[in-house]
Write a protein that holds these residues in place. Structure first.
Motif, mmCIF file in Angstrom:
data_model
loop_
_atom_site.group_PDB
_atom_site.id
_atom_site.type_symbol
_atom_site.label_atom_id
_atom_site.label_comp_id
_atom_site.label_asym_id
_atom_site.label_seq_id
_atom_site.Cartn_x
_atom_site.Cartn_y
_atom_site.Cartn_z
ATOM 1 N N PHE A 187 1.111 -1.127 0.121
ATOM 2 C CA PHE A 187 0.032 -0.027 0.035
ATOM 3 C C PHE A 187 0.837 1.255 -0.070
ATOM 4 O O PHE A 187 2.017 1.348 0.359
ATOM 5 N N ASP A 188 0.419 2.342 -0.326
ATOM 6 C CA ASP A 188 1.136 3.516 -0.720
ATOM 7 C C ASP A 188 1.696 4.122 0.544
ATOM 8 O O ASP A 188 0.698 4.694 1.186
ATOM 9 N N THR A 189 2.794 4.097 0.923
ATOM 10 C CA THR A 189 3.508 4.735 2.191
ATOM 11 C C THR A 189 4.946 5.200 1.822
ATOM 12 O O THR A 189 5.254 4.830 0.630
ATOM 13 N N SER A 204 -4.145 2.028 -2.044
ATOM 14 C CA SER A 204 -3.945 3.414 -1.589
ATOM 15 C C SER A 204 -3.893 3.079 -0.050
ATOM 16 O O SER A 204 -4.388 2.284 0.443
ATOM 17 N N LEU A 205 -3.246 3.969 0.420
ATOM 18 C CA LEU A 205 -3.193 4.207 1.989
ATOM 19 C C LEU A 205 -4.621 4.182 2.460
ATOM 20 O O LEU A 205 -4.915 3.569 3.411
ATOM 21 N N ASP A 206 -5.212 5.209 2.038
ATOM 22 C CA ASP A 206 -6.620 5.307 2.370
ATOM 23 C C ASP A 206 -7.538 3.982 2.386
ATOM 24 O O ASP A 206 -8.375 3.544 3.369
ATOM 25 N N LYS A 207 -7.287 3.062 1.338
ATOM 26 C CA LYS A 207 -8.280 1.862 1.331
ATOM 27 C C LYS A 207 -7.563 1.055 2.325
ATOM 28 O O LYS A 207 -8.453 -0.035 2.773
#
Length: 259
Positions: A187-189, A204-207
């Motif tokens: 995930f996006d970090t 995505s981080l949110d998901k």
């Protein structure tokens, strides 16, 4: 279901820890946030306060058990913690030409990830057991399901977290304390930004935050996201070692140096 009102999150300066802190932040919620980076931790705290939460912060390296453990018990004495999320973590990988990581880099990952999780959870368990209440979440990884050849120590540290959490859950369930093992994929970090290679099923981080929060709210024993990536890792683990090793070697990546 009892309303969660007091939450500890380590690694709250960025990534999953920061994302979960902001997701939980709301009026009436008491957040205890820790990290090593003062500037980024304060940015998370400010965002959470703007959402109505009461926030206490602490600058700690989770590898240092004694000062951290004492501080955690003090926070729990002030306000008993309902939920503990051990999200602090680091990553590294092999060197150029597939050189092994070396003792210092390998040990650093095991100390920060595995021992850091233990240093977060263990001081609080006697108080949770005495209350017959509490929820602990430990953050493993799909790397825990089958060791990655280009980050063996990271894989080992996350496999240790997974086994630790599974064991704790079986031990503590009859005593009223819930343990959730979180097994995220990509995930996006900022940590993922240092990963140079394929990132299948990346979220995505949110998901990822939403999936973890949903699972924690439901008090699930395991949160595995995304499942397809985990199934691939588990399948490679069940294959004969020579075949599994060949597949994993083909999943080539490198991790750029970071803090």
């Amino acid at each position: 279901m009892k309303r969660i009102s007091a939450i500890l999150i380590t690694g709250a300066s960025s990534g999953l820890g920061a994302g979960l802190a902001k997701n939980y932040a709301a009026p009436g919620v008491y957040l205890v946030l820790t990290a090593r980076d003062a500037v980024r931790l304060e940015a998370t705290a400010m965002a959470c306060r703007a959402l109505g939460a009461t926030v206490v912060t602490g600058l700690f390296d989770v590898r240092e058990a004694e000062p951290f453990g004492t501080w955690l018990i003090e926070r729990d004495l002030e306000r008993p913690l309902d939920l503990v999320i051990a999200a602090a973590g680091v990553s590294a990988g092999t060197g150029e030409g597939d050189r092994p990581e070396g003792i210092e880099l390998a040990a650093m990952q095991v100390q920060a990830n595995l021992l850091g999780t233990i240093h977060t959870v263990e001081p609080l368990l006697p108080r949770m057991i005495a209350r017959k209440a509490g929820h602990v979440a430990v953050i493993a990884s799909t790397a825990a399901l089958r060791g990655l050849p280009y980050s063996p120590a990271y894989s080992a540290s996350k496999a240790g977290i997974r086994a630790y959490g599974e064991g704790l859950r079986a031990l503590l369930g009859p005593q009223g304390v819930m343990v959730t093992v979180v097994v995220p994929g990509f995930f996006d970090t900022p940590m993922t930004d240092r990963w140079k290679g394929p990132t299948p099923f990346m979220l995505s981080l949110d998901k990822m935050v939403a999936a973890v929060r949903k699972g924690l709210d439901a008090r699930r024993a395991r949160i595995i996201v995304p499942r397809l990536l985990a199934l691939g890792s588990q399948a490679a683990d069940l294959m004969p070692a020579a075949i599994g090793d060949r597949i994993m070697r083909g999943f080539r990546f490198r991790i750029e140096p970071g803090r």
